[in-house]
Design a protein around this motif. Structure first.
Motif, PDB file in Angstrom:
ATOM      1  N   PRO A 130       0.904  -1.366   0.117  1.00  0.00           N
ATOM      2  CA  PRO A 130      -0.054  -0.147  -0.042  1.00  0.00           C
ATOM      3  C   PRO A 130       0.847   1.369   0.038  1.00  0.00           C
ATOM      4  CG  PRO A 130      -0.162  -1.271   2.144  1.00  0.00           C
ATOM      5  CD  PRO A 130       0.417  -2.107   1.155  1.00  0.00           C
ATOM      6  N   ARG A 131       2.063   1.274   0.705  1.00  0.00           N
ATOM      7  CA  ARG A 131       2.894   2.660   0.787  1.00  0.00           C
ATOM      8  C   ARG A 131       3.394   2.689  -0.724  1.00  0.00           C
ATOM      9  NH1 ARG A 131       6.490   1.261   6.188  1.00  0.00           N
ATOM     10  NH2 ARG A 131       5.038   1.907   7.667  1.00  0.00           N
ATOM     11  N   ALA A 132       3.894   1.610  -1.331  1.00  0.00           N
ATOM     12  CA  ALA A 132       4.333   2.048  -2.748  1.00  0.00           C
ATOM     13  C   ALA A 132       3.225   2.483  -3.568  1.00  0.00           C
ATOM     14  CB  ALA A 132       4.728   0.690  -3.346  1.00  0.00           C
ATOM     15  N   ILE A 133       2.021   2.116  -3.441  1.00  0.00           N
ATOM     16  CA  ILE A 133       0.808   2.639  -4.386  1.00  0.00           C
ATOM     17  C   ILE A 133       0.618   4.101  -4.043  1.00  0.00           C
ATOM     18  CG2 ILE A 133      -1.661   2.276  -4.613  1.00  0.00           C
ATOM     19  CD1 ILE A 133      -1.243  -0.833  -4.244  1.00  0.00           C
ATOM     20  N   CYS A 134       0.508   4.422  -2.819  1.00  0.00           N
ATOM     21  CA  CYS A 134       0.079   5.665  -2.320  1.00  0.00           C
ATOM     22  C   CYS A 134       1.114   6.842  -2.630  1.00  0.00           C
ATOM     23  CB  CYS A 134      -0.184   5.605  -0.889  1.00  0.00           C
ATOM     24  SG  CYS A 134      -1.668   4.903  -0.256  1.00  0.00           S
ATOM     25  N   ILE A 135       2.466   6.145  -2.866  1.00  0.00           N
ATOM     26  CA  ILE A 135       3.366   7.116  -3.172  1.00  0.00           C
ATOM     27  C   ILE A 135       3.511   7.281  -4.819  1.00  0.00           C
ATOM     28  CG2 ILE A 135       6.078   7.452  -3.333  1.00  0.00           C
ATOM     29  CD1 ILE A 135       6.119   6.166  -0.513  1.00  0.00           C
ATOM     30  N   SER A 136       3.393   6.320  -5.481  1.00  0.00           N
ATOM     31  CA  SER A 136       3.796   6.201  -6.789  1.00  0.00           C
ATOM     32  C   SER A 136       2.665   6.839  -7.773  1.00  0.00           C
ATOM     33  CB  SER A 136       3.880   4.851  -7.510  1.00  0.00           C
ATOM     34  OG  SER A 136       2.819   3.881  -7.225  1.00  0.00           O
ATOM     35  N   MET A 137       1.256   6.629  -7.280  1.00  0.00           N
ATOM     36  CA  MET A 137      -0.027   6.842  -8.052  1.00  0.00           C
ATOM     37  C   MET A 137      -0.103   8.513  -7.938  1.00  0.00           C
ATOM     38  SD  MET A 137      -0.869   4.233  -9.506  1.00  0.00           S
ATOM     39  CE  MET A 137      -2.011   5.163 -10.608  1.00  0.00           C
ATOM     40  N   PRO A 138       0.063   9.316  -7.027  1.00  0.00           N
ATOM     41  CA  PRO A 138      -0.135  10.689  -7.083  1.00  0.00           C
ATOM     42  C   PRO A 138       1.085  11.317  -7.877  1.00  0.00           C
ATOM     43  CG  PRO A 138      -0.692   9.987  -4.767  1.00  0.00           C
ATOM     44  CD  PRO A 138      -0.351   8.698  -5.606  1.00  0.00           C
ATOM     45  N   VAL A 139       2.276  10.606  -7.770  1.00  0.00           N
ATOM     46  CA  VAL A 139       3.392  11.065  -8.375  1.00  0.00           C
ATOM     47  C   VAL A 139       3.256  10.951 -10.052  1.00  0.00           C
ATOM     48  CG1 VAL A 139       5.767  10.553  -8.870  1.00  0.00           C
ATOM     49  CG2 VAL A 139       5.052  10.685  -6.818  1.00  0.00           C
ATOM     50  N   VAL A 140       2.695   9.795 -10.315  1.00  0.00           N
ATOM     51  CA  VAL A 140       2.395   9.838 -11.681  1.00  0.00           C
ATOM     52  C   VAL A 140       1.486  10.608 -12.293  1.00  0.00           C
ATOM     53  CG1 VAL A 140       1.692   8.119 -13.602  1.00  0.00           C
ATOM     54  CG2 VAL A 140       3.100   7.272 -11.747  1.00  0.00           C
ATOM     55  N   THR A 141       0.375  10.702 -11.559  1.00  0.00           N
ATOM     56  CA  THR A 141      -0.918  11.596 -12.065  1.00  0.00           C
ATOM     57  C   THR A 141      -0.403  13.195 -11.904  1.00  0.00           C
ATOM     58  OG1 THR A 141      -2.487  10.306 -10.882  1.00  0.00           O
ATOM     59  CG2 THR A 141      -3.159  12.531 -11.396  1.00  0.00           C
ATOM     60  N   LEU A 142       0.604  13.393 -10.916  1.00  0.00           N
ATOM     61  CA  LEU A 142       1.018  14.882 -11.186  1.00  0.00           C
ATOM     62  C   LEU A 142       2.000  15.335 -12.515  1.00  0.00           C
ATOM     63  CD1 LEU A 142       1.379  17.785  -9.847  1.00  0.00           C
ATOM     64  CD2 LEU A 142       3.324  16.807  -8.478  1.00  0.00           C
ATOM     65  N   ILE A 143       2.861  14.240 -12.521  1.00  0.00           N
ATOM     66  CA  ILE A 143       3.658  14.068 -13.907  1.00  0.00           C
ATOM     67  C   ILE A 143       3.038  14.376 -15.130  1.00  0.00           C
ATOM     68  CG2 ILE A 143       5.250  12.772 -15.151  1.00  0.00           C
ATOM     69  CD1 ILE A 143       6.598  11.657 -12.433  1.00  0.00           C
ATOM     70  N   TYR A 144       2.041  13.201 -15.080  1.00  0.00           N
ATOM     71  CA  TYR A 144       1.144  13.326 -16.520  1.00  0.00           C
ATOM     72  C   TYR A 144       0.571  14.745 -16.612  1.00  0.00           C
ATOM     73  CZ  TYR A 144       1.560   8.477 -17.710  1.00  0.00           C
ATOM     74  OH  TYR A 144       2.287   7.247 -18.007  1.00  0.00           O
ATOM     75  N   VAL A 145      -0.303  15.294 -15.602  1.00  0.00           N
ATOM     76  CA  VAL A 145      -1.021  16.398 -15.828  1.00  0.00           C
ATOM     77  C   VAL A 145      -0.148  17.444 -16.246  1.00  0.00           C
ATOM     78  CG1 VAL A 145      -2.353  18.169 -14.530  1.00  0.00           C
ATOM     79  CG2 VAL A 145      -2.919  15.931 -14.249  1.00  0.00           C
ATOM     80  N   VAL A 146       0.962  17.730 -15.285  1.00  0.00           N
ATOM     81  CA  VAL A 146       2.039  19.107 -15.861  1.00  0.00           C
ATOM     82  C   VAL A 146       2.520  18.928 -16.906  1.00  0.00           C
ATOM     83  CG1 VAL A 146       2.357  19.623 -13.335  1.00  0.00           C
ATOM     84  CG2 VAL A 146       3.933  17.875 -14.480  1.00  0.00           C
ATOM     85  N   THR A 147       2.929  17.686 -17.665  1.00  0.00           N
ATOM     86  CA  THR A 147       3.520  17.208 -18.835  1.00  0.00           C
ATOM     87  C   THR A 147       2.217  17.634 -19.823  1.00  0.00           C
ATOM     88  OG1 THR A 147       4.849  15.591 -18.118  1.00  0.00           O
ATOM     89  CG2 THR A 147       4.345  15.564 -20.559  1.00  0.00           C
ATOM     90  N   ASN A 148       1.155  17.324 -19.684  1.00  0.00           N
ATOM     91  CA  ASN A 148       0.098  17.719 -20.606  1.00  0.00           C
ATOM     92  C   ASN A 148      -0.036  19.458 -20.721  1.00  0.00           C
ATOM     93  OD1 ASN A 148      -1.648  15.492 -22.201  1.00  0.00           O
ATOM     94  ND2 ASN A 148      -0.882  14.505 -20.177  1.00  0.00           N
ATOM     95  N   ILE A 149      -0.035  19.887 -19.548  1.00  0.00           N
ATOM     96  CA  ILE A 149       0.050  21.378 -19.567  1.00  0.00           C
ATOM     97  C   ILE A 149       1.091  21.862 -20.452  1.00  0.00           C
ATOM     98  CG2 ILE A 149       0.393  23.333 -18.157  1.00  0.00           C
ATOM     99  CD1 ILE A 149      -1.095  21.815 -15.977  1.00  0.00           C
ATOM    100  N   ALA A 150       2.299  21.231 -20.366  1.00  0.00           N
ATOM    101  CA  ALA A 150       3.429  21.923 -21.018  1.00  0.00           C
ATOM    102  C   ALA A 150       3.177  21.466 -22.715  1.00  0.00           C
ATOM    103  CB  ALA A 150       4.835  20.925 -20.720  1.00  0.00           C
ATOM    104  N   TYR A 151       2.586  20.306 -22.857  1.00  0.00           N
ATOM    105  CA  TYR A 151       2.452  20.032 -24.261  1.00  0.00           C
ATOM    106  C   TYR A 151       1.320  21.315 -24.841  1.00  0.00           C
ATOM    107  CZ  TYR A 151       4.251  15.391 -24.020  1.00  0.00           C
ATOM    108  OH  TYR A 151       5.281  14.332 -24.239  1.00  0.00           O
TER     109      TYR A 151
END
Length: 507
Positions: free
Chosen positions: A274-295
């Motif tokens: 559960p710790r790995a999930i709770c760390i990785s998923m918000p990180v991936v979501t944040l990365i994806y959103v800001v990357t799309n904003i840049a695009y």
């Protein structure tokens, strides 16, 4: 523990069952002695717990962040119709994946066995539905996904050498095959090497995305805000279009459940899963959103829709003579993603064979490296075959809804097990609202895909149903000559790969 015993009783005896002693006999005394040495740390030859919390985070992030965010964010834009709705879809896809991952955390700690969906569906609904999931994963889902990732790696690594045209198909296929074989060898030899490769290339792809974000932020703060003046212009509101936008977004998030495939190799899974999930998923979501904003800040919707690789188009516009970095970063991203996918998905087939749903040879473990070598080689062979099928990409269209269907079945299993086994120990117990919400969303996606793409859904359903006669011929009422063939292959693999069956005891 009662919960493990219940899941162990789902598989009948059939042609793939092979006595442990027969393997020990044909592999000689050296294997027996090595098993004795290994048992000092456990109960025989088994997979080692070598994956820590940071390795788990790297596996999830490394598998999820593949070619999708670099190559095809335009898929979300096509079915969203506007920049604003595209970003909303990306955020909601991340939230939905997080909810699904938390549901799988409950399943993974309640049923701490490798195999992911296969183990959960089998425990909840019995052997036939579990076999059908394994059948689809074996036939199309896993090897096709790996083949596409390998081909993407080869295409983008070779692109700088053929700037004015596409690289030759043979060169792409050959490089993809070489890379698949190299990663298979690494996975066969040492799990620690696998995690190190995953860690390094996860860092590389995150750095690449930070380069895109930094360039987009510089462009935006320089006053280029014209793309954001009407962000909701052209928004589609038809439910079917929204569902297809979610499918494209969720495709880029696919892999959030891969850590559940390797639960038995995870240190302290009750805490680290559960710790790995709770760390990785918000990180991936944040990365994806800001990357799309840049695009969206740099490229117009028309430029994105006309591009086959958004990150490369972005690099050509923003990085000048350094634009070659983008194809290189895409290649690094797919390399790391394929490495994690091979590691995790090979465990799915290993567990399926251990439970008797695939030939017993695939459940053997090398006594020196303690890795499922036959399973890895088996997966590599199927992937290599698919590399040389010209229309391999079209297979994804036929089974995109199948993944949602079996995910729906897994989460349904969570609710069913709560009803059927209310007193079973659950180290993690998510709020009931989360699995119900996830269930309803998956149901919406499955129904919408039936309405929007009936042909693809029909073919996907046919692939699933084709596993039923296979199940009855090999498991329910086994054919004698298949029994003899399976045993012969098992004995040969035991000798050739210096392997033994898994001997871990589940209490």
């Amino acid at each position: 523990m009662a919960r493990i015993q219940a899941s162990d009783n789902i598989v009948p005896r059939h042609i793939f069952d092979t006595p442990v002693n027969s393997t020990a006999d044909v592999t000689g005394n050296a294997l027996h002695n090595h098993s004795t040495d290994s048992s000092s740390q456990g109960s025989g030859v088994k997979l080692k717990k070598q994956i820590g919390l940071l390795d788990g985070v790297a596996i999830i992030v490394g598998v999820i962040v593949g070619a999708g965010i670099f190559v095809s964010p335009k898929g979300v834009l096509i079915y969203s119709g506007s920049i604003g709705q595209s970003l909303i879809v990306w955020i909601l896809c991340g939230a939905l994946s997080m909810v699904g991952a938390l549901c799988y955390a409950e399943l993974g700690t309640m049923i701490p066995k490798s195999g992911g969906d296969y183990a959960y569906i089998g425990t909840a609904f019995g052997p036939l539905p579990a076999f059908l999931y394994l059948w689809v994963a074996l036939l199309v889902l896993v090897p096709t996904g790996n083949a596409i990732t390998a081909l993407t790696f080869a295409q983008y690594l070779l692109q700088p050498f053929w700037q004015s045209c596409d690289a030759p198909v043979a060169a792409v296929q050959l490089l993809a095959a070489v890379m698949t074989c190299i990663l298979t060898v690494i996975n066969c030899y040492n799990v620690r090497w696998v995690t190190r490769v995953t860690d390094i290339f996860t860092g590389t792809k995150v750095f690449a995305l930070l380069v895109i974000v930094a360039a987009g932020a510089w462009y935006l703060f320089a006053g280029h805000t014209e793309q954001w003046e009407e962000p909701m212009r052209g928004t589609y509101t038809k439910p079917g279009m929204i569902a297809l936008a979610f499918y494209n977004g969720l495709f880029s998030y696919s892999g959030w459940n891969y850590l559940n495939f390797v639960t038995e190799e995870l240190k302290d899974p009750y805490k680290n899963l559960p710790r790995a999930i709770c760390i990785s998923m918000p990180v991936v979501t944040l990365i994806y959103v800001v990357t799309n904003i840049a695009y969206f800040s740099v490229l117009s919707p028309e430029e994105m829709l006309s591009s086959d690789a958004v990150a490369v188009t972005f690099g050509d516009k923003m990085l000048g003579f350094m634009s070659w970095l983008m194809p290189f970063f895409v290649a690094c991203s797919t390399f790391g993603s394929l490495n994690g996918a091979i590691f995790a998905s090979s465990r799915l087939f290993f567990v399926g064979a251990r439970n008797g749903h695939l030939p017993a040879a695939i459940s053997l473990i090398n006594v020196n490296c303690l890795t499922p070598v036959p399973s890895l080689i088996f997966l590599c062979a199927i992937t290599l075959v698919l590399l040389f099928i010209r229309n391999v990409y079209s297979l994804i269209n036929y089974v995109s809804y199948v993944e949602a269907l079996f995910t729906l079945l897994s989460v349904s299993g969570l609710l069913w097990l709560r009803y059927k086994q209310p007193k079973t120990e659950r180290p993690i117990r998510v709020n009931l609202v989360l699995p119900v919400l996830f269930l309803l969303t998956c149901l919406f996606l499955v129904i919408s895909s039936v309405l929007e793409s009936p042909v693809e859904v029909g073919i996907g359903t046919a692939i699933i149903l084709s596993g039923i006669p296979i199940y009855y011929l090999t498991i329910h009422r086994p054919v004698k000559w298949l029994t003899n063939l399976s045993q012969a292959i098992n004995l040969w693999c035991s000798k050739f790969f210096i392997c033994m069956p898994n001997q871990e005891k589940f209490d």
